[in-house]
Write an enzyme that holds these catalytic residues in place. Structure first.
Site, PDB file in Angstrom:
ATOM      1  N   ILE B  46     -67.097 -16.551 -27.784  1.00 17.65           N
ATOM      2  CA  ILE B  46     -68.272 -17.102 -27.092  1.00 17.65           C
ATOM      3  C   ILE B  46     -69.538 -16.721 -27.852  1.00 17.65           C
ATOM      4  O   ILE B  46     -70.441 -17.540 -28.054  1.00 17.65           O
ATOM      5  CB  ILE B  46     -68.355 -16.586 -25.643  1.00 17.65           C
ATOM      6  CG1 ILE B  46     -67.099 -17.015 -24.903  1.00 17.65           C
ATOM      7  CG2 ILE B  46     -69.590 -17.146 -24.946  1.00 17.65           C
ATOM      8  CD1 ILE B  46     -66.984 -16.447 -23.529  1.00 17.65           C
ATOM      9  N   CYS B  47     -69.547 -15.456 -28.299  1.00 23.22           N
ATOM     10  CA  CYS B  47     -70.734 -14.960 -29.000  1.00 23.22           C
ATOM     11  C   CYS B  47     -71.153 -15.849 -30.175  1.00 23.22           C
ATOM     12  O   CYS B  47     -72.353 -16.092 -30.348  1.00 23.22           O
ATOM     13  CB  CYS B  47     -70.513 -13.533 -29.470  1.00 23.22           C
ATOM     14  SG  CYS B  47     -70.101 -12.420 -28.123  1.00 23.22           S
ATOM     15  N   PRO B  48     -70.206 -16.351 -30.998  1.00 22.35           N
ATOM     16  CA  PRO B  48     -70.667 -17.136 -32.152  1.00 22.35           C
ATOM     17  C   PRO B  48     -71.448 -18.374 -31.760  1.00 22.35           C
ATOM     18  O   PRO B  48     -72.339 -18.804 -32.492  1.00 22.35           O
ATOM     19  CB  PRO B  48     -69.378 -17.504 -32.884  1.00 22.35           C
ATOM     20  CG  PRO B  48     -68.295 -17.298 -31.920  1.00 22.35           C
ATOM     21  CD  PRO B  48     -68.744 -16.201 -31.019  1.00 22.35           C
TER      22      PRO B  48
END
Lengths: 241, 175
Positions: B46-48
Site C-alpha cells: 500500500i505504501c508504494p
C-alpha cells in the site's frame, strides 16, 4: 541426482491423509472389542453369549464410527469451505490485504522483507497462485484440508471392522473357555503393537518399537480397566436376574 | 497524536534522497509549509502507492511552497533500495528506525511497531497546521492532501470540499 515426481508425491500425501482414519479405526476396533470381550467375560459365563454381544458391538461400532467420521469430516469441510469463501471474497475485494498478509508470513518464515516483497509481487501476477499460496501460508487452508467425507467414513468403518475382527476371531474359534480370552488378548496385543510399529514406519522413525509399545500399553490398560469394570458390575446382573 | 496548533517536534535524521544518503533537518527546510507523511514500512503493497503518488505530485506541492518528507521505521539502506525499486524518489525519505520521531508526533503503533499512516502539514512557524491519520490498510489521497495544502495557503475560511476557484467563507472571523 534423485528426483521426486510432485504428482506422485501429492498422490502419496492424499493416501496418507487417510492414515488418521485407519489408525484410529483399527485401534478403536481392537480396543473396543477387546474391552467388550474382557468386560463380558467377567460378567457373563456363556462363551456364545459373549461372542454374540461382541459381534453386535462390532457391527454397531463400525457403523457408528463410519457415520461419525463422515459427519465430522463433512462438518469440518463445510465450515472450512465457508471460511475459504469469505477469505476469497475479501481477497478479491482487497487484494493488498492478502499481499500484505502473505508478505508478513514469508518474513516470519525467514525471508527478508525485500525478498518476501519480490516473491509476493511475482505471485501477484497470477491471482490464482497468490490466492492458493496465501490460503496455505496465512490460514493453513488447502485442498487436502477439506478432505473427502465419504471416503473418510468408509475407511473409518472398515478400519474399525478389521480391528474388531482381530480379538473376535480367535475368541470365536477357540471355544475352550480357558484360552479364548487369552488368545483374543494376545492377538490384540500383537495387532496394537503392529499398528504402532506401522505408524512409526510411516513416520520414518528409527524407534518404531517405541510406538508399538505405546499402543500396547494403552491396550493393556484399557483391557484391564474393562475387565475390572465387568467384575464390578457382575453382581448387578445377578441381582437383576 | 499532535493536533493543529501544537509545535512540531524538530528532527535531524538520515535520509535517502535521489539515490544517495543525506541528512534532513526540519530547521533547514526553507519552504513555507512542510508536509510530513509517515508510512508503515518499505517493501509493502500500500505504501508504494502513496510514496509514488507524492513523488508524482512533487511539482504541484513545490508550486505551493511545500516540501514533502516521508518517514518510516526502515533504515536508510532499505529506503535507498526501496526508492530504486520504485523508480527513484525525489523527496527525502527519513529513516526513523527507533520510531522516536513517530513517537514524538504521537503516531507510533506500539503493537505493530510501525508508524501509522499519518500526515502532518507544518506552517511557516513550524507548528502543526493540519494532522490526520488512517488505518494501516488504507492509503491516503494525494489529491486531498494537495487540496488541504492549497486551502491552508489561502489563509481564508474554506468550506467543505473547497478547491481553488470556489468562493471562500465569510471573512473577518477568527478561526
Amino acid at each position: 541426482m534423485a528426483t521426486v515426481d510432485p504428482a506422485e508425491k501429492r498422490r502419496l500425501f492424499e493416501r496418507l491423509s487417510s492414515i488418521r482414519e485407519i489408525v484410529f479405526g483399527v485401534q478403536d476396533g481392537v480396543l473396543t472389542t477387546a474391552g467388550v470381550l474382557c468386560g463380558l467375560s467377567g460378567a457373563v459365563s456363556q462363551h456364545s453369549q459373549v461372542a454374540l454381544a461382541a459381534l453386535a458391538s462390532t457391527a454397531a461400532g463400525a457403523l457408528s464410527m463410519g457415520a461419525g467420521a463422515y459427519l465430522g469430516a463433512r462438518a469440518e469441510a463445510e465450515v472450512l469451505r465457508a471460511e475459504l469463501h469469505l477469505v476469497r471474497a475479501d481477497a478479491a475485494e482487497k487484494p493488498y490485504t492478502v499481499q500484505e498478509g502473505l508478505l508478513d508470513e514469508l518474513c516470519k518464515e525467514g525471508l527478508s522483507r525485500e525478498a518476501a516483497f519480490r516473491v509476493v509481487r511475482l505471485l501477484s501476477t497470477a491471482p490464482r497462485a497468490l490466492e492458493s499460496t496465501a490460503e496455505a501460508k496465512m490460514f493453513g487452508l488447502g485442498g487436502a484440508v477439506l478432505g473427502k467425507p465419504a471416503l473418510d467414513g468408509v475407511v473409518m468403518g472398515i478400519a474399525f471392522l478389521v480391528g474388531a475382527v482381530v480379538p473376535l476371531l480367535p475368541y470365536m474359534l477357540i471355544t475352550a473357555q480357558r484360552y479364548d480370552l487369552g488368545a483374543a488378548l494376545l492377538a490384540t496385543a500383537f495387532t496394537l503393537f503392529g499398528v504402532g510399529y506401522f505408524e512409526g514406519w510411516l513416520a520414518h522413525r528409527s524407534d518404531r518399537w517405541r510406538s508399538g509399545i505405546r499402543f500396547l500399553t494403552i491396550a493393556l490398560i484399557a483391557a484391564a480397566a474393562g475387565y475390572a469394570i465387568g467384575l464390578a458390575i457382575s453382581p448387578l446382573g445377578a441381582t437383576a436376574g | 497524536m499532535l493536533k493543529p496548533g501544537d509545535p512540531a517536534p524538530p528532527f535531524d535524521l538520515e535520509c535517502a534522497l535521489d539515490g544517495r544518503t543525506a541528512r534532513c533537518s526540519l530547521a533547514k527546510i526553507p519552504s513555507e509549509l512542510v508536509l510530513i507523511f509517515f508510512y508503515p514500512r518499505d517493501f509493502s503493497f500500500i505504501c508504494p502507492t502513496e510514496v509514488i503518488g507524492f513523488n508524482k505530485a512533487l511539482k504541484e506541492f513545490a508550486a505551493e511552497e511545500t516540501t514533502i518528507v516521508g518517514v518510516s521505521i526502515d533504515n536508510v539502506d532499505s529506503h535507498l533500495r526501496w526508492a530504486r525499486e520504485l523508480g527513484g524518489i525525489a523527496y527525502p525519505m527519513l529513516a526513523d528506525p527507533e520510531g522516536s520521531l513517530a513517537r514524538a508526533y504521537g503516531i507510533f503503533d506500539e503493537n505493530e511497531k510501525v508508524a501509522l499512516r499519518a500526515t502532518f502539514i507544518l506552517d511557516r512557524r513550524r507548528k502543526v497546521a493540519y494532522s490526520s491519520s488512517c488505518p494501516l490498510n488504507i492509503g491516503r489521497s494525494v489529491i486531498e492532501t494537495l487540496r488541504i495544502v492549497r486551502a491552508l495557503r489561502t489563509g481564508q475560511l474554506c468550506p467543505a470540499d473547497w478547491t481553488p476557484g470556489v468562493e471562500f467563507g465569510p471573512t473577518g472571523r477568527d478561526f
